[in-house]
Write an enzyme that holds these catalytic residues in place. Structure first.
Site, PDB file in Angstrom:
ATOM      1  CG  ASP A 133      -0.333   0.178   2.542  1.00 58.62           C
ATOM      2  OD1 ASP A 133       0.917   0.262   2.613  1.00 58.62           O
ATOM      3  OD2 ASP A 133      -1.075   0.232   3.554  1.00 58.62           O
ATOM      4  CG  HIS A 163       7.515 -28.470  10.749  1.00 59.44           C
ATOM      5  ND1 HIS A 163       7.063 -27.806  11.872  1.00 59.44           N
ATOM      6  CD2 HIS A 163       8.833 -28.672  10.947  1.00 59.44           C
ATOM      7  CE1 HIS A 163       8.068 -27.627  12.713  1.00 59.44           C
ATOM      8  NE2 HIS A 163       9.157 -28.144  12.178  1.00 59.44           N
ATOM      9  CB  CYS A 197       1.014  -2.504   4.757  1.00 56.35           C
ATOM     10  SG  CYS A 197       0.809  -3.481   6.253  1.00 56.35           S
ATOM     11  CB  THR A 231       2.021  -2.660  11.060  1.00 58.15           C
ATOM     12  OG1 THR A 231       0.850  -3.127  10.372  1.00 58.15           O
ATOM     13  CG2 THR A 231       1.731  -1.319  11.711  1.00 58.15           C
ATOM     14  CG  HIS A 282       9.403 -24.576  12.203  1.00 58.01           C
ATOM     15  ND1 HIS A 282       9.344 -24.452  13.574  1.00 58.01           N
ATOM     16  CD2 HIS A 282      10.613 -25.112  11.938  1.00 58.01           C
ATOM     17  CE1 HIS A 282      10.468 -24.898  14.119  1.00 58.01           C
ATOM     18  NE2 HIS A 282      11.269 -25.300  13.132  1.00 58.01           N
TER      19      HIS A 282
HETATM   20  C1  RB5 Z   1      -1.776   2.719   6.497  1.00 53.36           C
HETATM   21  O1  RB5 Z   1      -1.755   3.969   7.115  1.00 53.36           O
HETATM   22  C2  RB5 Z   1      -1.551   1.613   7.511  1.00 53.36           C
HETATM   23  O2  RB5 Z   1      -2.647   1.487   8.339  1.00 53.36           O
HETATM   24  C3  RB5 Z   1      -1.275   0.311   6.791  1.00 53.36           C
HETATM   25  O3  RB5 Z   1      -0.172   0.459   5.965  1.00 53.36           O
HETATM   26  C4  RB5 Z   1      -0.947  -0.881   7.663  1.00 53.36           C
HETATM   27  O4  RB5 Z   1      -0.001  -0.575   8.635  1.00 53.36           O
HETATM   28  C5  RB5 Z   1      -2.090  -1.624   8.189  1.00 53.36           C
HETATM   29  O5  RB5 Z   1      -1.958  -2.694   8.801  1.00 53.36           O
END
Ligand code: RB5
Length: 149
Positions: free
Chosen positions: A8, A134, A65, A67, A98
């Protein structure tokens, strides 16, 4: 080896860096976007990469993304995808040996981008162990997908 890439807006810079890195190392990539830092929704790219991997269009997938969480949760909704959100090479090794993870998810806002390249290299060069215990557990994940567990 062909690797599907997706991100994203928050993962865009890291995805571009990974793309360049893989191409420099002669690894074929299929870039499913996004293609700029303009705000968008991670599930769109998780689905594109997830389907590419699950349908055998690429061998592995890498998603970025902010996180690594939203995009991995979304990718794991595609049947056959085992997406692992990794913050270290050690976890990347375990996710392959695994869990036979076929998609790597990275959190662009919480990881050093040079370290992310090391995690990428580790993920794509590590093979599934193939050990009985596994295989059994991965088959149980498939059973969940098929409503049997
Ligand atoms: C975008 O701002 C953020 O929420 C997205 O990239 C991600 O971290 C969501 O899990």
């Amino acid at each position: 080896m062909t690797v599907a890439l997706g991100c994203d807006h928050a993962g865009f810079d890291l995805k571009e860096k990974i793309k360049k890195h893989l191409e420099t190392n002669n690894i074929a990539v299929k870039d499913f976007g996004t293609y700029s830092s303009e705000s968008t929704d991670y599930a769109i790219y998780a689905a594109k990469v997830g389907h590419a991997v699950a349908e055998g269009e690429t061998d592995l997938g890498i998603l970025c993304c902010g996180t690594g969480m939203g995009i991995s949760i979304a990718a794991n909704k595609v049947k056959g995808v085992r997406a692992a959100c990794c913050y270290s090479s050690e976890i990347a090794v375990l996710s392959r040996t695994h869990n036979d993870a076929n998609v790597l998810a990275l959190g662009s806002r919480f990881i050093d981008h040079d370290q992310a390249l090391t995690i990428v290299d580790t993920f794509i060069s590590t093979k599934f162990s193939g050990e009985e215990r596994h295989i059994k557990r991965i088959n149980q994940i498939t059973d969940i997908e098929n409503g049997k567990l």
